[in-house]
Design an enzyme around this catalytic site. Structure first.
Site, short mmCIF file in Angstrom:
data_model
loop_
_atom_site.label_atom_id
_atom_site.label_comp_id
_atom_site.label_asym_id
_atom_site.label_seq_id
_atom_site.Cartn_x
_atom_site.Cartn_y
_atom_site.Cartn_z
N ARG A 38 0.82 -1.23 0.00
CA ARG A 38 0.00 0.00 0.00
C ARG A 38 0.85 1.27 0.00
O ARG A 38 0.45 2.29 0.56
CB ARG A 38 -0.97 0.01 1.18
CG ARG A 38 -1.95 -1.14 1.18
CD ARG A 38 -2.83 -1.13 -0.07
NE ARG A 38 -3.98 -1.99 0.08
CZ ARG A 38 -5.18 -1.54 0.51
NH1 ARG A 38 -5.36 -0.29 0.79
NH2 ARG A 38 -6.18 -2.39 0.62
N ARG A 81 -6.01 12.35 -6.95
CA ARG A 81 -7.26 11.59 -6.84
C ARG A 81 -8.45 12.47 -6.44
O ARG A 81 -9.58 11.97 -6.32
CB ARG A 81 -7.09 10.49 -5.78
CG ARG A 81 -6.38 9.21 -6.22
CD ARG A 81 -7.32 8.24 -6.95
NE ARG A 81 -8.69 8.31 -6.51
CZ ARG A 81 -9.18 7.71 -5.42
NH1 ARG A 81 -8.41 6.96 -4.69
NH2 ARG A 81 -10.44 7.85 -5.09
N ASP A 121 -6.46 -2.42 -7.81
CA ASP A 121 -7.09 -3.00 -6.62
C ASP A 121 -7.44 -4.45 -6.93
O ASP A 121 -7.63 -4.81 -8.09
CB ASP A 121 -8.35 -2.22 -6.21
CG ASP A 121 -8.79 -2.63 -4.80
OD1 ASP A 121 -8.23 -2.09 -3.83
OD2 ASP A 121 -9.64 -3.52 -4.67
N TYR A 168 -15.26 -10.81 -0.35
CA TYR A 168 -15.96 -9.58 -0.76
C TYR A 168 -17.23 -9.91 -1.56
O TYR A 168 -18.26 -9.26 -1.41
CB TYR A 168 -15.03 -8.68 -1.58
CG TYR A 168 -14.02 -7.97 -0.72
CD1 TYR A 168 -14.41 -6.92 0.11
CD2 TYR A 168 -12.69 -8.36 -0.68
CE1 TYR A 168 -13.50 -6.28 0.93
CE2 TYR A 168 -11.77 -7.73 0.14
CZ TYR A 168 -12.18 -6.69 0.94
OH TYR A 168 -11.28 -6.06 1.77
O1 CP3 Z 1 -0.09 -1.58 -2.57
C1 CP3 Z 1 -0.28 -0.59 -3.30
O2 CP3 Z 1 0.08 0.54 -2.97
C2 CP3 Z 1 -0.92 -0.80 -4.64
C3 CP3 Z 1 -2.31 -0.54 -4.70
C4 CP3 Z 1 -3.30 -1.43 -3.97
C5 CP3 Z 1 -4.57 -0.95 -3.61
N1 CP3 Z 1 -5.29 -2.01 -3.11
C6 CP3 Z 1 -5.03 0.44 -3.78
C7 CP3 Z 1 -6.17 0.92 -2.96
C8 CP3 Z 1 -3.23 -2.78 -3.63
C9 CP3 Z 1 -2.08 -3.76 -3.75
C10 CP3 Z 1 -4.51 -3.12 -3.10
C11 CP3 Z 1 -4.84 -4.49 -2.68
C12 CP3 Z 1 -6.05 -4.72 -1.88
N2 CP3 Z 1 -7.28 -4.14 -2.00
C13 CP3 Z 1 -6.12 -5.69 -0.87
C14 CP3 Z 1 -4.99 -6.61 -0.47
C15 CP3 Z 1 -3.96 -5.88 0.32
C16 CP3 Z 1 -4.34 -5.58 1.74
O3 CP3 Z 1 -4.28 -4.41 2.11
O4 CP3 Z 1 -4.65 -6.52 2.48
C17 CP3 Z 1 -7.41 -5.66 -0.34
C18 CP3 Z 1 -7.93 -6.51 0.78
C19 CP3 Z 1 -8.14 -4.68 -1.07
C20 CP3 Z 1 -9.56 -4.29 -0.90
C21 CP3 Z 1 -9.62 -2.84 -0.56
N3 CP3 Z 1 -9.63 -1.82 -1.49
C22 CP3 Z 1 -9.56 -2.24 0.71
C23 CP3 Z 1 -9.55 -3.01 2.02
C24 CP3 Z 1 -9.54 -0.85 0.53
C25 CP3 Z 1 -9.34 0.22 1.57
C26 CP3 Z 1 -10.58 0.79 2.10
C27 CP3 Z 1 -10.20 2.07 2.83
O5 CP3 Z 1 -10.38 3.14 2.24
O6 CP3 Z 1 -9.71 1.96 3.96
C28 CP3 Z 1 -9.60 -0.60 -0.84
C29 CP3 Z 1 -9.53 0.71 -1.50
C30 CP3 Z 1 -8.16 1.08 -1.95
N4 CP3 Z 1 -7.33 0.26 -2.68
C31 CP3 Z 1 -7.50 2.32 -1.76
C32 CP3 Z 1 -6.26 2.23 -2.41
C33 CP3 Z 1 -5.22 3.32 -2.55
C34 CP3 Z 1 -8.09 3.52 -1.03
C35 CP3 Z 1 -8.99 4.20 -2.00
C36 CP3 Z 1 -9.07 5.66 -1.79
O7 CP3 Z 1 -8.02 6.36 -1.79
O8 CP3 Z 1 -10.22 6.12 -1.71
#
Ligand code: CP3
Length: 365
Positions: free
Chosen positions: A43, A56, A92, A167
């Protein structure tokens, strides 16, 4: 070893200087010695960076994952700022699932939300296999990134079948994965059909990224730690194996990671990874005993330590590095993703610290 390198030319001739296949990160994945312990952060793209929030500001998450220009810029931001040893593609885990026809959104502060959760075989049938055209924006972004990154490797990724299924069955983030487990225990045929379909989607998504030039892939099974080892082996491992075995000849290292997976580390290694990601709960020397000498480890500083006073953080970094020496290859990372409130300057200092502390150990990765 020529068959284990990335890039068309490298496949024939072995890595050359400046080739990401010869980077400290890829060398550590292959358990080869390198100039210092490589470091990147799960992340790292997005989350804590002001330049990410700015770009964003008026773009929804899923839309930003479909725009090659934005994917490229956001992926590069942490590399420029922190000097990490690898980039991770900005995307994602639900992006390929949406491309497969599932109606979903990524809601700020919540995560993925699925409009019609999976409850029956017809819902599984609606998840189509994906092709490169379905995710052409990822293909384009990876190609641009490989050009921009030069010697710095790019990590591609996908969600593993269990985490994706959670999910889809729960309809959104879940604490106990109750509906997912109820489906697994109550209708194993439907469970295996769903997990099998998601394994196909994940594999196809990773192949698109590998064909476009990523240097390694990470399969995120973030929520697998909710399962006992017996259930993991019975309901999940065969499907994760399908994904990782499908990439055995792809020529790039495979990393497999989950949270709370201390009891599952042996089985997760058996899923077919070259590197097993470890959360902060299991010391890396213990993890190494569990995954065996044929795999490298990645991890595992508690992300909350980035909020601790620097001397405390530094002592913990030294501990993680010391315990990582038990492994045949160690990639420094956090035990889970960067938390949104993290001060980016601490991440930058941390990268420098890992490099400085390990550069003295000449000849090992
Ligand atoms: O690692 C990186 O920086 C690359 C980008 C990345 C994102 N999601 C961007 C993202 C990666 C590798 C993921 C993987 C992901 N997504 C996982 C596996 C990794 C982990 O953290 O366990 C999971 C479970 C998800 C599902 C998901 N998508 C979650 C739990 C969330 C966060 C919700 C929150 O806002 O707390 C997302 C959204 C997400 N994915 C964001 C980002 C940058 C936040 C979106 C935003 O900025 O509004």
């Amino acid at each position: 070893m020529s068959t284990e390198t990335t890039g068309a030319a490298a496949r024939d001739e072995g890595p050359r200087p400046g080739d990401p296949a010869d980077s400290p990160f890829v060398r550590a994945c292959r358990r080869e010695p390198g100039p210092y312990t490589p470091v990147w952060f799960m992340r790292q793209a997005g989350r804590s960076l002001p330049e990410y929030r700015k770009i964003r500001a008026n773009v929804a998450m899923l839309e930003s994952c479909r725009r090659p220009d934005l994917i490229t810029e956001i992926t590069l931001q942490p590399v420029r700022r922190h000097g990490v040893d690898a980039a991770i593609l900005f995307s994602d885990i639900v992006v390929p699932v949406a491309a497969a026809g599932v109606a979903l959104d990524i809601v700020p502060g919540t995560g993925p939300v699925v409009a019609d959760p999976v409850t029956a075989a017809a819902d599984v049938e609606r998840i189509r296999p994906i092709t490169r055209d379905d995710v052409h924006y990822v293909d384009e972004a990876v190609r641009m990134l490989v050009g921009e990154l030069g010697a710095t490797p790019l990590i591609g990724f996908a969600g593993a079948p269990f985490t994706l299924a959670s999910y889809l069955v729960e309809g959104g983030p879940s604490r106990n994965h109750t509906k997912t487990k109820a489906l697994m225990y109550g209708d194993p045929d439907l469970w295996h059909a769903l997990a099998g379909r998601l394994a196909e989607v994940a594999l196809a998504f990773l192949k698109v990224q590998i064909d476009a030039g990523v240097s390694a892939v990470q399969l995120f099974d973030s929520w697998a730690g909710a399962l006992s080892e017996a259930d993991y082996r019975r309901y999940v491992l065969p499907h994760s194996q399908t994904v990782l075995a499908g990439l055995a000849d792809a020529g790039v290292p495979r990393i497999h990671f989950g949270v709370g997976t201390g009891e599952l580390l042996t089985a997760m290694g058996e899923a077919g990874a070259d590197v097993v990601g470890v959360d902060w709960r299991t010391p890396l020397d213990v993890a190494t005993r569990r995954v065996g000498p044929q795999r490298a480890v990645q991890g595992n500083l508690d992300p909350c330590l980035l909020f601790a006073p620097w001397p405390v953080l530094e002592a913990e970094v030294r501990r993680v590095l010391a315990q990582g020496r038990a492994a045949p290859g160690h990639i420094f990372n956090l035990g889970h993703g960067v938390l949104p409130e993290t001060d980016p300057d601490v991440l930058t200092r941390l990268v420098a610290l890992v490099h400085e502390l390990t550069a003295r150990e000449s000849g090992r990765s």
